[in-house]
Motif scaffolding. Sequence first.
Motif, PDB file in Angstrom:
ATOM      1  N   SER A  28      30.763  20.223  24.101  1.00 16.92           N
ATOM      2  CA  SER A  28      31.244  21.026  22.971  1.00 16.92           C
ATOM      3  C   SER A  28      31.236  20.225  21.678  1.00 16.92           C
ATOM      4  O   SER A  28      30.846  20.736  20.625  1.00 16.92           O
ATOM      5  CB  SER A  28      32.658  21.540  23.241  1.00 16.92           C
ATOM      6  N   ARG A  31      27.639  19.963  20.548  1.00 23.68           N
ATOM      7  CA  ARG A  31      27.179  21.238  19.993  1.00 23.68           C
ATOM      8  C   ARG A  31      27.693  21.415  18.561  1.00 23.68           C
ATOM      9  O   ARG A  31      26.932  21.795  17.661  1.00 23.68           O
ATOM     10  CB  ARG A  31      27.662  22.388  20.867  1.00 23.68           C
ATOM     11  N   GLU A  32      28.958  21.148  18.352  1.00 19.99           N
ATOM     12  CA  GLU A  32      29.537  21.285  17.008  1.00 19.99           C
ATOM     13  C   GLU A  32      28.927  20.269  16.042  1.00 19.99           C
ATOM     14  O   GLU A  32      28.605  20.590  14.899  1.00 19.99           O
ATOM     15  CB  GLU A  32      31.057  21.124  17.078  1.00 19.99           C
TER      16      GLU A  32
END
Length: 135
Positions: A28, A31-32
Motif C-alpha cells: 500500500s 502504491r501511494e
Amino acid sequence: MTKRESPAVRLHRRLGNADLSGVGEVRSALREFLRYRRPPEETEVAELLLSELVTNALIHTRNGAVVTVTSAPARLRVEVRDFVTGQEPAPYVPNADDGTHGRGLLLVQSLADSWGVMAQALGKVVWFELHGQKA
C-alpha cells in the motif's frame, strides 16, 4: 542533473520479524508513493515483485527486513534487505515444477528489467529495477 530532470525520490520502510501483515502494508505504501510518479501498469508489477521479495525475506530470515524504493524519471529500483548472516547471497531460481512455493524469484526474473543479490556485512539485499518511463 539538468534543470529538466527530476531528482530521485525514496520510500523507506522497516518490517518486523516474520510479520506477514507488513507485506500488505508495504504494498500500500508503494502504491501511494508511485501514484503520480509511475504508470499504473508499472506500479502493479512493482507491487507484485515487492511482495514476493518481502515475503521471502520475512519467511526465510525471520529477522525483519528493510525496503527502499528509489524512483527516478527513467528507472524504479526496489531493494529488500534482510539481516541474516551466513546465507549464500547467490540468487536461486527454482524450477517452475517445484510445487506451490519458490516461484517468487521466477516472477522477478521474468518481469524485472534487471535484478540481483548483494551481500552486506549483515545479511543481503535483493533488488530489482523497472526501466519504464514516467507517466
